[in-house]
Design a protein around this motif. Structure first.
Motif, PDB file in Angstrom:
ATOM      1  N   PHE A 193       9.803  -8.980   4.404  1.00 45.44           N
ATOM      2  CA  PHE A 193       9.340  -8.076   3.114  1.00 45.44           C
ATOM      3  C   PHE A 193      11.082  -6.760   3.876  1.00 45.44           C
ATOM      4  N   ILE A 194      10.747  -6.211   4.891  1.00 48.58           N
ATOM      5  CA  ILE A 194      11.201  -5.300   5.851  1.00 48.58           C
ATOM      6  C   ILE A 194      13.123  -5.189   5.162  1.00 48.58           C
ATOM      7  N   GLU A 195      13.213  -6.828   5.224  1.00 45.76           N
ATOM      8  CA  GLU A 195      14.103  -6.413   5.413  1.00 45.76           C
ATOM      9  C   GLU A 195      15.109  -7.067   4.097  1.00 45.76           C
ATOM     10  N   THR A 196      14.602  -7.403   3.376  1.00 44.61           N
ATOM     11  CA  THR A 196      14.657  -7.512   1.581  1.00 44.61           C
ATOM     12  C   THR A 196      14.715  -6.260   1.524  1.00 44.61           C
ATOM     13  N   PHE A 197      13.807  -5.437   1.797  1.00 44.30           N
ATOM     14  CA  PHE A 197      13.816  -4.193   1.360  1.00 44.30           C
ATOM     15  C   PHE A 197      14.786  -4.061   1.617  1.00 44.30           C
ATOM     16  N   VAL A 198      15.742  -3.601   2.794  1.00 40.61           N
ATOM     17  CA  VAL A 198      17.089  -2.996   3.077  1.00 40.61           C
ATOM     18  C   VAL A 198      18.171  -3.952   2.334  1.00 40.61           C
ATOM     19  N   PRO A 238      -0.936 -16.896   5.469  1.00 38.11           N
ATOM     20  CA  PRO A 238      -0.536 -16.005   5.581  1.00 38.11           C
ATOM     21  C   PRO A 238      -1.331 -14.558   4.158  1.00 38.11           C
ATOM     22  N   LYS A 239      -2.148 -14.025   4.239  1.00 34.68           N
ATOM     23  CA  LYS A 239      -2.751 -13.044   3.431  1.00 34.68           C
ATOM     24  C   LYS A 239      -0.847 -12.708   2.609  1.00 34.68           C
ATOM     25  N   SER A 240      -0.193 -11.929   3.520  1.00 32.38           N
ATOM     26  CA  SER A 240       0.734 -10.937   3.196  1.00 32.38           C
ATOM     27  C   SER A 240       1.489 -12.231   2.071  1.00 32.38           C
ATOM     28  N   ILE A 241       2.114 -13.269   2.106  1.00 32.73           N
ATOM     29  CA  ILE A 241       2.451 -14.177   1.196  1.00 32.73           C
ATOM     30  C   ILE A 241       1.835 -14.219   0.076  1.00 32.73           C
ATOM     31  N   LEU A 242       1.063 -14.969  -0.405  1.00 36.22           N
ATOM     32  CA  LEU A 242      -0.357 -14.976  -0.841  1.00 36.22           C
ATOM     33  C   LEU A 242       0.218 -13.426  -1.609  1.00 36.22           C
ATOM     34  N   PHE A 243      -0.446 -12.468  -1.316  1.00 35.90           N
ATOM     35  CA  PHE A 243      -0.215 -11.370  -1.817  1.00 35.90           C
ATOM     36  C   PHE A 243       0.772 -10.448  -2.522  1.00 35.90           C
ATOM     37  N   TYR A 244       1.809 -11.075  -1.647  1.00 30.88           N
ATOM     38  CA  TYR A 244       3.832 -11.391  -2.458  1.00 30.88           C
ATOM     39  C   TYR A 244       3.451 -11.807  -4.227  1.00 30.88           C
ATOM     40  N   ARG A 245       3.176 -13.345  -3.564  1.00 29.86           N
ATOM     41  CA  ARG A 245       2.961 -14.494  -4.812  1.00 29.86           C
ATOM     42  C   ARG A 245       2.284 -13.500  -6.311  1.00 29.86           C
ATOM     43  N   GLN A 246       1.400 -13.000  -6.110  1.00 28.16           N
ATOM     44  CA  GLN A 246       0.552 -12.323  -6.534  1.00 28.16           C
ATOM     45  C   GLN A 246       1.202 -10.748  -7.631  1.00 28.16           C
ATOM     46  N   MET A 261      17.849  -1.027  -6.930  1.00 28.50           N
ATOM     47  CA  MET A 261      16.828   0.447  -5.778  1.00 28.50           C
ATOM     48  C   MET A 261      14.999   0.655  -6.040  1.00 28.50           C
ATOM     49  N   CYS A 262      14.893   0.678  -6.907  1.00 28.93           N
ATOM     50  CA  CYS A 262      13.507   0.689  -7.595  1.00 28.93           C
ATOM     51  C   CYS A 262      12.808  -0.268  -7.031  1.00 28.93           C
ATOM     52  N   PHE A 263      13.194  -1.654  -7.136  1.00 29.60           N
ATOM     53  CA  PHE A 263      12.753  -2.432  -7.477  1.00 29.60           C
ATOM     54  C   PHE A 263      12.285  -3.253  -5.604  1.00 29.60           C
ATOM     55  N   SER A 264      12.974  -2.196  -4.494  1.00 29.42           N
ATOM     56  CA  SER A 264      13.031  -2.392  -3.539  1.00 29.42           C
ATOM     57  C   SER A 264      11.949  -1.966  -3.106  1.00 29.42           C
ATOM     58  N   LEU A 265      11.793  -0.682  -3.783  1.00 33.48           N
ATOM     59  CA  LEU A 265      10.124   0.060  -3.164  1.00 33.48           C
ATOM     60  C   LEU A 265       9.155  -0.952  -2.765  1.00 33.48           C
ATOM     61  N   SER A 266       9.077  -2.058  -3.854  1.00 37.19           N
ATOM     62  CA  SER A 266       8.059  -2.807  -3.961  1.00 37.19           C
ATOM     63  C   SER A 266       7.771  -3.667  -3.126  1.00 37.19           C
ATOM     64  N   MET A 267       8.823  -3.762  -2.036  1.00 36.19           N
ATOM     65  CA  MET A 267       8.744  -4.240  -1.143  1.00 36.19           C
ATOM     66  C   MET A 267       8.195  -3.996   0.395  1.00 36.19           C
ATOM     67  N   PHE A 268       7.497  -2.200   0.302  1.00 36.07           N
ATOM     68  CA  PHE A 268       6.769  -1.549   1.355  1.00 36.07           C
ATOM     69  C   PHE A 268       5.011  -2.572   1.190  1.00 36.07           C
ATOM     70  N   VAL A 269       4.813  -2.560  -0.594  1.00 36.08           N
ATOM     71  CA  VAL A 269       3.153  -2.850  -0.479  1.00 36.08           C
ATOM     72  C   VAL A 269       2.614  -4.116   0.137  1.00 36.08           C
ATOM     73  N   PRO A 270       3.487  -5.416  -0.095  1.00 33.42           N
ATOM     74  CA  PRO A 270       3.418  -6.488   0.526  1.00 33.42           C
ATOM     75  C   PRO A 270       3.444  -6.484   2.433  1.00 33.42           C
ATOM     76  N   ALA A 271       4.495  -5.958   2.390  1.00 34.57           N
ATOM     77  CA  ALA A 271       4.287  -5.222   4.256  1.00 34.57           C
ATOM     78  C   ALA A 271       3.296  -4.384   4.516  1.00 34.57           C
ATOM     79  N   PHE A 272       2.730  -3.291   3.974  1.00 34.80           N
ATOM     80  CA  PHE A 272       1.611  -2.567   4.579  1.00 34.80           C
ATOM     81  C   PHE A 272       0.710  -3.880   4.792  1.00 34.80           C
ATOM     82  N   VAL A 273       0.492  -4.836   3.309  1.00 37.10           N
ATOM     83  CA  VAL A 273      -0.819  -5.675   3.801  1.00 37.10           C
ATOM     84  C   VAL A 273      -0.487  -6.441   4.977  1.00 37.10           C
TER      85      VAL A 273
END
Length: 487
Positions: free
Chosen positions: A39-44, A124-132, A15-27
C-alpha cells in the motif's frame, strides 16, 4: 477542449486517491500481515504520477464546461481502476494474474461485487479490508468528495458533479451550491457507515467484519470477507440490518439531503412521502420482498416464517439494490424465485443512489408513458401529459430515458458477443454481462459461483461492462461521438 487543464485536474484527483492507501496500510500494521509495503508503494507511485500531471499543467486553470467534465470523469475512473490494481499485484499471498487483479479492482471500485478470488477466509486482513474499502470509495464516487473541496483546489465542481451523477433528471439541481451538496452527501454517507458498523457489531459480527461489511452495505457493493458471503453469519438480525441499510442507501441521496435540510421546517417523513420516485420505490420493494419471503417459506419446509422473511429481505434487497450479497446458491433456488431476483436487479434502486440497474425513476416514467399510450389507443385525440409529482415532464427527459434504454441494451449485446468471442458459452455470457453491466455481481449459471474460471479475455470485457454500468453508459459513449471533440 482544454486538455492541459483536464490533465491538471486529473492529477489532483489521483493525488487525493493516493492518500486512501494509508487506511489499509494502517490495518496491515495493526494485524502485522506484511501488507503495508504494497500500500505504501502504491501511495508513492500514485502520488508521484498525480503530482507530475498536476505540476506539468499547473498554470492551466480554464473554466470547465460540460465536455471537460465528462472527459475528466471517464479518465479518472479508468485511472482509478488501474491504480487500484497495484496492491493486488504486490500481494504474494493472492497469487493472481493481471487479468484477475484488474477484474477484482474494477469490481470493487464500481461496487459490482463480482469476484475472481477464492479462499477469502484465509487471506490477510489488510487485503480483505482493501477490497471492502475500495467499494466504499466507489460507492458515492470519489469525484463528489473532491467537488466538496473545489474552492481550495480551483476546480469548477458543477460539471464534475453532473457528469458523475446518475440521474435522468440531474440537470434539476437539488441545491444551489454544488460544493455544499457534496459535503452533505459525504456527511450522510459517512454517518450511515458508522451507524451500520455499530449495529453489525452489536448484532454479533466481529469489529473487523462489521467495518468491512458496512463498507460494502452502504456502497451496495456486496463483496465480503468470507467465501460464504453474508450467509456466513447465519444471523437473522444481521440479515434484517443489511436489508435496511441497503434499501436506505438505494434511495436518492439528494432526497436524503433535502430531508436533512428541511427537518426544521417540516417533518422528515413529508419530504420522503412527497417524492414520487420514493413512493414507487417503496411499493416495488415491499411487493418484491413479500413475494420472495413467501416463496422461501413455501419452498423450504424447514424454514421458519422469521427466517424466510429475514433471508428473503436480505437476498431480495441485495439484488434489487445491485449489492451482490448472497445467502443462497441461485441455481438451487426455485426457478421462479431465481428469475424474480434477476428481474429485481434489472430495475435497480433510485437515481442518485449507490445502486445500479435501470433506476426506479426511469422505470416509473416508462410505466407512466405505457399508461398514456393505452389511453391513446382508446381516445386517439386525448392530450395526456406525463407528470411526476406535479411536475410536467418535458419530451427531452422522456426521450433521454428511451435513449438510455437503447444504449443500455446495445452495450449489453456488444459485450455479450465480446465474451462469446473470448470463449464463454452463450448462456453464461448472457448472464455474466447482465451481472456486470447492472453492477449486481452474482447471477445464474456459472456467474453464481464467481468468475475465477473465466478466460482472461472475457475478464477484460466484463471489466469494461462494469465501468460502463457505473458511468451510466452515456458518460462513456459520448466520448465516441465526433461532435464531442469538435471545437
Amino acid at each position: 477542449m482544454h486538455i492541459l487543464s483536464i490533465i491538471r485536474i486529473v492529477g489532483i484527483l489521483i493525488m487525493c486517491f493516493s492518500l486512501s492507501m494509508f487506511v489499509p496500510a494502517f490495518v496491515a500494521l495493526i494485524y502485522g500481515d506484511g501488507g503495508g509495503k504494497a500500500f505504501i508503494e502504491t501511495f508513492v507511485f500514485s502520488l508521484l504520477l498525480g503530482a507530475l500531471l498536476w505540476r506539468s499543467c499547473y498554470y492551466h486553470k480554464e473554466e470547465l464546461r460540460s465536455r471537460e467534465g465528462f472527459l475528466i470523469v471517464v479518465m479518472f475512473w479508468f485511472l482509478l481502476c488501474g491504480l487500484s490494481v497495484i496492491p493486488f499485484l504486490f500481494f504474494d499471498e493472492l497469487n493472481i494474474d493481471f487479468a484477475q487483479a484488474i477484474f477484482e479492482a474494477i469490481s470493487a471500485v464500481t461496487t459490482t461485487g463480482a469476484t475472481a478470488i477464492s479462499g477469502l477466509d484465509n487471506l490477510p486482513k489488510s487485503i480483505l479490508f482493501y477490497r471492502q474499502f475500495l467499494q466504499w470509495i466507489g460507492g458515492i464516487g470519489l469525484i463528489v468528495l473532491v467537488v466538496a473541496v473545489t474552492p481550495l483546489l480551483g476546480i469548477g465542481g458543477g460539471q464534475l458533479y453532473r457528469a458523475e451523477s446518475a440521474s435522468p433528471l440531474k440537470d434539476q439541481k437539488t441545491l444551489p451550491r454544488i460544493g455544499e451538496m457534496a459535503k452533505l452527501l459525504w456527511m450522510i454517507y459517512g454517518g450511515l457507515t458508522i451507524l451500520c458498523t455499530l449495529t453489525y457489531w452489536l448484532a454479533g459480527m466481529t469489529f473487523f467484519d462489521a467495518i468491512c461489511h458496512s463498507f460494502s452495505t452502504v456502497s451496495n457493493g456486496g463483496l465480503s470477507t468470507h467465501d460464504a458471503n453474508l450467509g456466513y453469519f447465519q444471523n437473522s438480525t444481521i440479515y434484517l440490518l443489511s436489508s435496511f441499510f441497503m434499501l436506505f442507501t438505494g434511495c436518492n441521496f439528494g432526497l436524503h439531503v433535502r430531508a436533512f435540510m428541511n427537518r426544521k421546517y417540516q417533518s422528515v417523513w413529508k419530504t420522503y412521502a412527497r417524492d414520487p420516485e420514493f413512493r414507487f420505490f417503496c411499493f416495488v420493494q415491499i411487493v418484491l420482498i413479500a413475494i420472495m419471503s413467501i416463496g422461501l417459506y413455501i419452498s423450504f419446509q424447514n424454514m421458519s416464517l422469521l427466517d424466510a422473511f429475514s433471508q428473503g429481505s436480505a437476498q431480495m434487497s441485495s439484488m434489487s439494490m445491485t449489492a451482490g450479497f448472497t445467502l443462497f446458491n441461485f441455481n438451487e433456488l426455485p426457478t421462479f424465485l431465481a428469475m424474480l431476483l434477476v428481474f429485481a436487479a434489472i430495475l435497480g434502486g433510485c437515481a442518485g443512489s449507490t445502486s445500479g440497474g435501470l433506476k426506479m425513476i426511469r422505470v416509473l416514467v416508462i410505466w407512466l408513458q405505457l399508461k398514456r399510450e393505452i389511453k391513446f389507443l382508446v381516445h386517439p385525440n386525448l392530450v395526456v401529459p406525463i407528470k411526476l409529482g406535479g411536475t410536467l415532464l418535458s419530451s427531452r427527459v422522456i426521450d433521454g430515458i428511451w435513449a438510455f434504454l437503447i444504449a443500455f441494451f446495445l452495450t449489453y449485446w456488444v459485450c455479450v458477443f465480446g465474451v462469446i468471442l473470448c470463449g464463454m458459452a452463450p448462456l453464461d455470457a448472457l448472464v455474466a454481462i447482465f451481472s456486470t453491466l447492472t453492477n449486481v455481481g452474482p447471477g445464474l449459471g456459472s456467474a453464481s459461483v464467481g468468475f475465477a474460471e473465466v478466460s482472461n479475455g472475457a475478464k477484460y470485457v466484463l471489466s469494461f461492462a462494469m465501468i460502463a454500468g457505473r458511468l451510466e453508459i452515456f458518460s462513456l459513449l459520448i466520448l465516441f461521438s465526433p461532435s464531442f471533440w469538435k471545437t
